[in-house]
Enzyme design. Structure first.
Site, short mmCIF file in Angstrom:
data_model
loop_
_atom_site.label_atom_id
_atom_site.label_comp_id
_atom_site.label_asym_id
_atom_site.label_seq_id
_atom_site.Cartn_x
_atom_site.Cartn_y
_atom_site.Cartn_z
N CYS A 133 46.53 35.89 44.58
CA CYS A 133 46.19 35.71 43.15
C CYS A 133 46.11 37.07 42.46
CB CYS A 133 44.88 34.95 43.04
SG CYS A 133 44.28 34.83 41.34
N CYS A 136 43.00 37.45 40.09
CA CYS A 136 41.72 37.59 40.80
C CYS A 136 41.58 38.98 41.42
CB CYS A 136 41.59 36.55 41.93
SG CYS A 136 42.24 34.95 41.53
N ASP A 137 42.64 39.46 42.06
CA ASP A 137 42.51 40.67 42.89
C ASP A 137 43.21 41.90 42.33
OD1 ASP A 137 41.08 39.13 44.71
OD2 ASP A 137 42.90 38.43 45.68
#
Ligand code: NAP
Length: 310
Positions: A133, A136-137
Site C-alpha cells: 500500500c 499507507c507506507d
C-alpha cells in the site's frame, strides 16, 4: 440473538452503497467490518474517475461514504470480523468474534486482498521494506529509492504517488507495455525520477534488518542484476476475500471470486455479493457502488416481497 433484516459483510464502497440503499428502503441494516470502514478505496492515492469529484484522495472519498452511510441509519460495527456463516438456514446466522446475529438476507462485500509475487524475501521483509500500500507506507520512504512491481492501474498510480515523495522510483514490469489507463502512463513518463524496467521480474528481495536490494531478471536477455533499493511496493493485482463465503456454501469461479448473476444473486437464496469479491470484471469504485446498490435493492425485494414483485 440480535435480529436484522439485512447484514452486509464488508464496509468498502460496495458494502457502504448497499447500506445506504437498504436503510433508505426501510431495512434494519447492520454492516460488519473486520478492519475500519472505508475499504480498499481508502488506499488509493488519488481518485480521478469517480463521477462528481475531479480529484479526491481515496481516504477522503471513503470517509464521505462512511458518514453518508451512517447518516441513513445503518449501524456499522468496525473491527468485528465474521468467523462463521450459516447461509442456508432461515433466518441466516452470522457469527463474529464478539456476537451472533440473525438476518433475513446477507450481502457479502468482503473485497479482495493484494496478491503476492511469491519470491524469496517477500514474506521475510513484509513490513520491513516490503509493502502492498503506497498511501499507507510511502511516507516511510521519503528521500529514498523504491521499486514498484506491476504494470496495471494500481502499480502506475502508486508509482506516481511515490514519485512525489521518494528520491527515485523504479517500476519493474514483466511485459513491455502497461495495462494502465493512458492518462496515468503519460503522467508517469513525464516524471524525471521514475525509471521503468520492461520485461523484468523481481527474482529475490534481499536485506538484513530491512530491505537493501532486489535481484532482477530480464525475461528477454535472461540477464540478472542486483539493484540497491530501500523499499519494494508489490502492486500486481488482487485476489477475492472469499474463503468465508466458500465455507458458507457460496459458489466461486475458478479464480476464487464469488459467482453472481446480473442481480448480484449468488447460488444461495437471499445471499448476494457485490464489489471486488465477485467475478464482475470491472474493478472500479464506481462499479462496486453500482453492484452494492443492485444487491441492496434485490435484498429489499427478497425481504419485503413488495406487491409489485408478487
Ligand atoms: P491488474 O490490472 O490485474 O494488473 C496487475 C499487473 O501486475 C499487471 O500488469 C500484471 O502483468 C502484473 N502481474 C500480475 N501477476 C504478476 C506476477 N506474479 N509477477 C509480476 N507481475 C505480475 O491489477 P491492479 O493494477 O491492481 O488493478 C486491479 C483492478 O483495479 C483493475 O481492474 C484496475 O483497473 C482497477 N484499478 C483501477 C484504478 C483506476 O481506475 N485508476 C486504480 C487502481 C486499480 P501483465 O500486464 O503482464 O498481466
Amino acid at each position: 440473538m440480535e435480529k436484522w433484516d439485512l447484514i452486509i459483510i464488508g464496509a468498502g464502497a460496495a458494502g457502504l452503497a448497499a447500506g445506504i440503499y437498504a436503510s433508505r428502503s426501510g431495512l434494519k441494516t447492520l454492516v460488519l467490518e473486520e478492519k475500519l470502514a472505508g475499504g480498499a478505496a481508502s488506499d488509493a492515492p488519488l481518485v480521478e474517475n469517480y463521477p462528481g469529484f475531479i480529484q479526491i484522495s481515496g481516504a477522503e472519498l471513503a470517509e464521505k461514504m462512511v458518514s453518508h452511510c451512517k447518516k441513513t441509519g445503518v449501524v456499522i460495527h468496525d473491527l468485528e470480523a465474521v468467523t462463521t456463516l450459516d447461509l442456508k438456514s432461515e433466518p441466516k446466522k452470522v457469527k463474529t468474534l464478539r456476537s451472533e446475529y440473525a438476518a433475513t438476507a446477507v450481502i457479502i462485500a468482503t473485497g479482495a486482498h493484494y496478491r503476492e509475487i511469491g519470491v524469496k524475501g517477500e514474506k521475510e521483509f513484509r513490513g520491513r521494506g516490503v509493502s502492498y500500500c503506497g498511501v499507507c507506507d510511502g511516507p516511510f520512504f521519503k528521500g529514498k529509492k523504491v521499486v514498484v512491481a506491476g504494470g496495471g492501474n494500481t502499480a502506475c498510480a502508486t508509482a506516481l504517488y511515490l514519485s512525489n515523495l521518494v528520491a527515485e522510483v523504479l517500476i519493474v514490469h514483466r511485459r513491455d507495455a502497461f495495462r494502465a489507463e493512458e492518462v496515468l502512463v503519460r503522467d508517469l513518463k513525464s516524471k524525471g525520477n521514475v525509471k521503468i524496467f520492461w520485461n523484468t521480474e523481481i527474482q529475490e528481495i534481499k536485506g538484513d534488518r530491512t530491505v537493501k536490494s532486489v535481484v532482477l531478471r530480464n525475461a528477454k536477455t535472461t540477464a540478472i542484476s542486483e539493484v540497491a533499493v530501500d523499499g519494494v511496493f508489490v502492486q500486481i493485482g488482487e485476489s477475492a476475500n472469499s474463503a468465508l463465503a466458500k465455507e458458507g456454501g457460496v459458489e466461486l469461479d475458478e479464480t476464487g471470486s464469488i459467482k453472481i448473476d446480473m442481480h448480484q444473486r449468488t447460488n444461495l437464496s437471499g445471499v448476494y455479493a457485490a464489489g471486488d469479491v465477485t467475478n464482475y470484471p470491472v474493478k472500479q469504485i464506481g462499479a462496486a457502488v453500482g453492484q452494492g446498490i443492485t444487491a441492496a435493492l434485490e435484498a429489499y425485494a427478497y425481504i419485503k416481497r413488495p406487491y409489485y414483485r408478487k
